[in-house]
Motif scaffolding. Structure first.
Motif, short mmCIF file in Angstrom:
data_model
loop_
_atom_site.label_atom_id
_atom_site.label_comp_id
_atom_site.label_asym_id
_atom_site.label_seq_id
_atom_site.Cartn_x
_atom_site.Cartn_y
_atom_site.Cartn_z
N UNK A 21 0.81 -1.23 0.00
CA UNK A 21 0.00 0.00 0.00
C UNK A 21 0.84 1.28 0.00
N UNK A 22 2.16 1.16 0.15
CA UNK A 22 3.02 2.35 0.11
C UNK A 22 3.47 2.68 -1.31
N UNK A 23 3.23 1.78 -2.26
CA UNK A 23 3.89 1.91 -3.56
C UNK A 23 3.43 3.12 -4.37
N UNK A 24 2.13 3.49 -4.25
CA UNK A 24 1.65 4.69 -4.97
C UNK A 24 2.44 5.92 -4.53
N UNK A 25 2.58 6.05 -3.23
CA UNK A 25 3.30 7.20 -2.68
C UNK A 25 4.77 7.17 -3.13
N UNK A 26 5.38 6.00 -3.05
CA UNK A 26 6.79 5.89 -3.42
C UNK A 26 7.00 6.21 -4.90
N UNK A 27 6.05 5.77 -5.74
CA UNK A 27 6.16 6.07 -7.18
C UNK A 27 6.02 7.57 -7.41
N UNK A 28 5.12 8.20 -6.65
CA UNK A 28 4.95 9.66 -6.79
C UNK A 28 6.25 10.37 -6.39
N UNK A 29 6.81 10.01 -5.26
CA UNK A 29 8.08 10.62 -4.83
C UNK A 29 9.18 10.33 -5.86
N UNK A 30 9.15 9.12 -6.41
CA UNK A 30 10.22 8.68 -7.31
C UNK A 30 10.33 9.56 -8.56
N UNK A 31 9.20 10.16 -8.97
CA UNK A 31 9.23 11.02 -10.16
C UNK A 31 9.23 12.50 -9.82
N UNK A 32 9.35 12.84 -8.56
CA UNK A 32 9.18 14.23 -8.15
C UNK A 32 10.55 14.85 -7.82
N UNK A 33 11.01 15.80 -8.66
CA UNK A 33 12.31 16.42 -8.42
C UNK A 33 12.39 17.10 -7.04
N UNK A 34 11.29 17.68 -6.59
CA UNK A 34 11.30 18.36 -5.27
C UNK A 34 11.59 17.37 -4.15
N UNK A 35 11.02 16.17 -4.28
CA UNK A 35 11.21 15.16 -3.23
C UNK A 35 12.67 14.73 -3.15
N UNK A 36 13.41 14.90 -4.25
CA UNK A 36 14.81 14.49 -4.28
C UNK A 36 15.77 15.62 -3.94
N UNK A 37 15.29 16.85 -4.01
CA UNK A 37 16.18 17.98 -3.78
C UNK A 37 17.11 18.16 -4.96
N UNK A 38 17.99 19.14 -4.80
CA UNK A 38 18.87 19.53 -5.91
C UNK A 38 19.97 18.52 -6.20
N UNK A 39 20.27 17.66 -5.23
CA UNK A 39 21.49 16.86 -5.34
C UNK A 39 21.24 15.38 -5.50
N UNK A 40 19.99 15.01 -5.73
CA UNK A 40 19.66 13.61 -6.05
C UNK A 40 18.83 13.63 -7.32
N UNK A 41 19.03 12.63 -8.16
CA UNK A 41 18.28 12.57 -9.42
C UNK A 41 17.10 11.62 -9.25
N UNK A 42 15.88 12.06 -9.65
CA UNK A 42 14.71 11.17 -9.52
C UNK A 42 14.92 9.85 -10.28
N UNK A 43 14.51 8.74 -9.65
CA UNK A 43 14.67 7.42 -10.30
C UNK A 43 13.55 7.18 -11.30
N UNK A 44 12.39 7.84 -11.10
CA UNK A 44 11.22 7.65 -11.97
C UNK A 44 10.75 6.21 -12.02
N UNK A 45 10.65 5.57 -10.88
CA UNK A 45 10.14 4.20 -10.83
C UNK A 45 8.60 4.22 -10.80
N UNK A 46 8.01 3.36 -11.62
CA UNK A 46 6.55 3.25 -11.64
C UNK A 46 6.08 2.34 -10.50
N UNK A 47 4.76 2.35 -10.26
CA UNK A 47 4.19 1.44 -9.25
C UNK A 47 4.49 -0.01 -9.65
N UNK A 48 4.37 -0.32 -10.94
CA UNK A 48 4.64 -1.69 -11.41
C UNK A 48 6.07 -2.11 -11.12
#
Ligand SMILES: CC(C)(COP(=O)(O)OP(=O)(O)OC[C@H]1O[C@@H](n2cnc3c(N)ncnc32)[C@H](O)[C@@H]1OP(=O)(O)O)[C@@H](O)C(=O)NCCC(=O)NCCS
Length: 187
Positions: A21-48
């Protein structure tokens, strides 16, 4: 620090195993540049993709564990992960992300890292812990200094195909046992 099964409780947080049940949230963070800050690159992982990783045990196994960081009321604010180096079973690497930007600079990043470090040194036969960070990531470097890490090496490293100029920080067991921050964990 209290450990119950798949959870580590700190003063203000719980670090817990990731569930379906956490995967939707994790996928959203995974594509969100703000969630990663300036010094981490988003992984862009999908829920699947995350679902596949969850089922395959990639997120939670003997050598590698990814925890969701939650406030004690259950509000998720980020993730923290460790992995044991395959070439050196005495060395662990940690990566942390406080994904909710409004929750940064409240001490949660330091607290989550501190308790994972206590877990790794006190529960596993780890001799040193390492962290990579971008040279310009001053917030993380501030955390690492508070946690007793020393700069070990400057290096270039790949972060999701983005080449970064970074620093490798290290905390060895000998330093850990003398660092005041770890002496009274619940103070
Ligand atoms: C780096 C990160 C984990 C820190 O977590 P946090 O909860 O904000 O950290 P804390 O509040 O425990 O500590 C941050 C410290 O950095 C300081 N700081 C914040 N921004 C800073 C800046 N631009 N320059 C200098 N110091 C800064 C804060 O004042 C604080 O120090 P203090 O406690 O002495 O006042 C968080 O910002 C984050 O997740 N960033 C995005 C992902 C990332 O960069 N992860 C680390 C990859 S190695």
């Amino acid at each position: 620090m209290t450990i119950f099964g798949n959870r580590i409780f700190t003063v203000r947080l719980q670090l817990r195993r990731i569930e379906l049940e956490d995967l939707q949230l994790l996928a959203r963070w995974s594509g969100d540049p703000q969630a990663h800050g300036q010094y981490l690159t988003p992984e862009n992982h999908s829920v699947d993709h995350l679902g596949m990783q969850l089922r395959a045990g990639v997120l939670w196994n003997e050598r590698n564990k990814t925890f969701l960081i939650e406030l004690r009321d259950g509000e998720p604010i980020g993730t923290i992960q460790y992995w044991i180096r395959s070439e050196d079973p005495g060395a662990a690497v940690i990566a942390v992300k406080i994904a909710r930007t409004e929750e940064r600079n409240k001490g949660y990043g330091t607290e989550a890292q501190k308790y994972l470090i206590l877990f790794l040194f006190n529960r596993l036969a780890i001799r040193r812990i390492e962290m990579y960070t971008d040279v310009n990531n001053l917030a993380q470097q501030r955390c690492l200094r508070k946690l007793g890490f020393e700069l070990a090496q400057s290096l270039s490293y790949a972060d999701q195909q983005v080449q970064r100029l970074g620093s490798l920080y290290r905390l060895d067991r000998q330093r850990f046992v003398h660092e005041p921050i770890y002496q009274y964990p619940d103070a």
